[in-house]
Design a protein around this motif. Sequence first.
Motif: not given
Lengths: 225, 205
Positions: B143-152, B159-161, B181-190
């Motif tokens: 399920x997590x793999x499928x959810x990850x696939x929906x992310x751009x 997220x993976x790195x 900082x942009x990456x941190x925001x991106x991950x925190x929102x995802x």
Amino acid sequence: MTSCGRFEAEGLLLLEQGLPLDEHFATCADCLAARASYERLRREVGSLGEGEEPPAGWQARVRERIEERRESRRRWWTWWLVPAAVAASLALFLLVRTPSPQVAVSLLVEVQAGSVVHRGGDAQPGDVLHLTASLGESGEARHAELRVYRNDRELVLRCSDASPCARRGSELRASIPLDGIGRYQSLLLLSAGVLPPPAANLDGDAAAALAAGAEVELGPEVVVR
Amino acid sequence: MSGQPLQEPSRASGVLAWHPRDPDEEALAALDRRDPDAALSVLMRAYGSAVYRYCRQMVTDADLAEEAHQLTFVQAYEGLAGFGRRSSFKTWLFGIARHRCLDVLKMHRRRQKRFGPIDDEPDLPEPGGSVEDRLAERSLAQALERCLRTLVPRVRVAILLRFQQGLSYPEIARLSDEKAPALQVRVARALPFLRRCLEEKGMAP
């Protein structure tokens, strides 16, 4: 599901930034539950694909590909150095003496940066794009055309038998300098009849060629940054 | 087999003993000996599985993931002579893998757009065992793999790195030419997005 939205709105970012959480997050039961839930989510992502291994023999395949690319570079070196007359004579000789190899239709796209030739998708202004098309078993009897579009709209290369294309048996080659920044998409078109003239739009031209019964081979995109 | 260290003998205590050796040191030593083939062997042995896991989650289609994985090491070999030693080999390799995975994804999408869907349902990675008591865990992972696939892709990369490969934000920023900082925001929102996606599939983390 937790009812306190502050953890998602503030707490997650603070954790990713490596900053301490304020006191609310240590006392709010919903936030504590949310934090534990996100910790589990992180661990789940961390364990994705655990135990998965690449297919057997992959290291040997990597070395084979390295060798293939070396060979390809050697071919280009020879291609540029051997005098045109000798090359033409040799090509003619080979054409007459040896049967065409049974090859599939393919389009090899390489980027030459200085003396280094690679197949990666990245390039810089001034690099040279080399296209090598294998036209397949019946390729010699068909019309073959190479095209390169920049940013899907600008047709920067279109050639068939004349320069900058060079055709030798079932192989068609062309090279162009990558002068401008942008995405370069290569196409090989093979057709028994006349191809529709390009309208300088990759999608439209590919669709028109397919509708006219042409075989379309799309090369990997090269991005010039 | 990630990060499997090689060993070398040591006589420091007067007794011949074997100590693990860092793969980066091993690869650098090979480069100093002008032996890129040996350096490549070390890197493939040490990071081959980790890069594969990353490519598999990024690309999901098994053939394309293998293509990106192999190209990563082919390109790494060709770039070894110019390896600047400003980052670890792991960060450097994942920088290459990121490009190659995004390339194959782009090419796959462009082909689908022009010539119709090639494979509507990408292959799911097969887990190692099929023990019954791991079924629930397996379905959560799927399920997590499928959810990850929906992310751009650029969010999936971060997220993976960060969580699968354990890279720090400065490392991810360096290899992806972005700001930490942009990456941190991106991950925190995802993360809330992933959590809700799992909840919709009845899989609360």
